[in-house]
Scaffold this motif. Structure first.
Motif, short mmCIF file in Angstrom:
data_model
loop_
_atom_site.label_atom_id
_atom_site.label_comp_id
_atom_site.label_asym_id
_atom_site.label_seq_id
_atom_site.Cartn_x
_atom_site.Cartn_y
_atom_site.Cartn_z
N SER A 42 -67.79 -29.57 -87.28
CA SER A 42 -66.88 -30.69 -86.99
C SER A 42 -67.16 -31.86 -87.92
O SER A 42 -66.22 -32.53 -88.38
CB SER A 42 -67.03 -31.14 -85.53
OG SER A 42 -66.65 -30.10 -84.67
N GLU A 82 -61.31 -31.00 -82.66
CA GLU A 82 -61.96 -30.11 -81.71
C GLU A 82 -61.50 -30.35 -80.27
O GLU A 82 -61.08 -29.43 -79.59
CB GLU A 82 -63.47 -30.34 -81.84
CG GLU A 82 -64.31 -29.36 -81.08
CD GLU A 82 -65.78 -29.55 -81.39
OE1 GLU A 82 -66.17 -30.66 -81.84
OE2 GLU A 82 -66.54 -28.60 -81.19
N ASP A 156 -60.09 -27.34 -86.07
CA ASP A 156 -61.46 -27.30 -85.54
C ASP A 156 -61.49 -26.52 -84.23
O ASP A 156 -61.02 -27.00 -83.21
CB ASP A 156 -61.98 -28.74 -85.36
CG ASP A 156 -63.50 -28.77 -85.25
OD1 ASP A 156 -64.13 -27.68 -85.19
OD2 ASP A 156 -64.06 -29.89 -85.21
N GLU A 157 -62.04 -25.33 -84.27
CA GLU A 157 -62.14 -24.42 -83.12
C GLU A 157 -60.82 -24.32 -82.34
O GLU A 157 -60.77 -24.61 -81.15
CB GLU A 157 -63.28 -24.85 -82.20
CG GLU A 157 -64.59 -25.01 -82.97
CD GLU A 157 -65.80 -24.44 -82.24
OE1 GLU A 157 -65.63 -23.67 -81.28
OE2 GLU A 157 -66.91 -24.78 -82.67
#
Ligand code: ADP
Ligand code: MG
Length: 299
Positions: A42, A82, A156-157
């Motif tokens: 991140s 995220e 992000d994820e």
């Protein structure tokens, strides 16, 4: 080059979250950024998207420097953070219109309609974001990242916290979007990279430990497949060892076995149980642990 990262470090207080990181992403690539929690994924993504300054090194997006040409970078980058902070009280259309306004997009209405279609939000477009499932909220997040038609997408994820069906849907959506954009997505799941990405950059404790195609990384990390199987009746270990691909059979308790295999033998286990006049009660393939891959890569 779509993304260029040269000698980047990030120091939080006394902690080196990123330590001399360098890599490149070419136009049109879908690159997986793989690493365990706390690896620095991140942090790296926030630096690429101008949300956080690096302590050292140079980052360029489409040739523009993230610290000196922030506006040019932001025009070309879409970012799904995220913990995607969505406005739960806003309606899907209203929210996307608001984001389009921030980007000063001219034909706002058409743009919003187009993006809603692209990410498959048509049936949910009149709802409040708070009323959507997590999978659909993630689609709103993707729409938000795509609305200004950026060349580069940083995700992000994007599949964390979704159920298996939603994961599959978001992955195919990313693949579809990736056909004409550069995508960098982080994940802590090895299998995800193989399902979606052309290449994988692995980061551990702030350092890049591998940068290659996922096929190459897997090939150089020949780890064995572990299969957990429980039969309805007692079975001999020598019989299990007779199955092609099984290297080791360990009895856990009762009729529960842990098999170390060269190949995925789950199919054979069903046939085997029939031959032995019993049945399979549980059958589970254990996921390859990222930690194992790291151990192999760093040793
Ligand atoms: P990842 O996304 O791979 O899980 P992060 O980039 O979030 O990793 O974090 C990398 C390391 O930096 C972690 O050890 C984390 O605790 C630390 N870290 C992240 N953000 C901050 C911050 N704002 N202040 C201090 N430490 C931080
Ligand atoms: Mg993270």
């Amino acid at each position: 080059m779509s993304i260029q990262v040269v000698g980047v470090s990030k120091i939080y207080g006394e902690q080196n979250a990123l330590d001399n990181v360098s890599f490149e992403v070419k136009p049109g690539e879908i690159v997986g950024f793989l690493g365990p929690n706390g690896a620095g994924k991140s942090t790296m993504m926030k630096i690429i998207t101008c949300y956080l300054p690096q302590s050292m090194g140079v980052v360029k997006v489409c040739g523009f420097d993230v610290t000196q040409e922030e506006m040019e970078v932001k025009k070309r980058v879409g970012y799904l953070p995220e913990h995607n902070p969505l406005y739960l009280e806003m309606y899907v259309k209203e929210y996307l219109g608001f984001i389009a306004g921030l980007h000063k997009i001219k034909n706002k209405k058409e743009k919003v309609a187009g993006i809603i279609e692209l990410v498959g939000l048509q049936i949910e477009q009149k709802k409040k974001i708070g009323a959507l499932s997590k999978g659909y909220r993630q689609r709103v997040g993707l729409a938000q990242a795509l609305i200004h038609d950026p060349e580069v997408l940083i995700l992000d994820e994007p599949t964390t916290g979704l159920d298996p069906n939603q994961i599959e849907e978001i992955r195919s959506l990313i693949k579809k979007i990736g056909r004409d954009k550069t995508v960098m997505m982080s994940t802590h799941i090895m299998q995800e990279v193989e399902a979606v990405c052309d290449r994988v950059i692995i980061i551990n404790k702030g350092k890049i430990v591998a940068n290659d195609t996922s096929a190459h990384i897997r090939a150089s990390n020949q780890t064995l497949i572990t299969i957990k199987v429980e039969f309805a009746a007692p079975i001999l270990s020598s019989d299990l060892m007779g199955i092609k691909g099984v290297l080791e059979a360990k009895n856990v308790s009762g009729n529960l076995w842990l098999l170390q295999c060269k190949t995925d033998v789950r199919d054979q286990l069903f046939k085997f149980s029939l031959e032995k006049n019993t049945s399979v009660i549980t059958l589970q393939k254990e996921e390859e642990k990222l930690e194992d891959v790291f151990r192999n890569l760093t040793n």
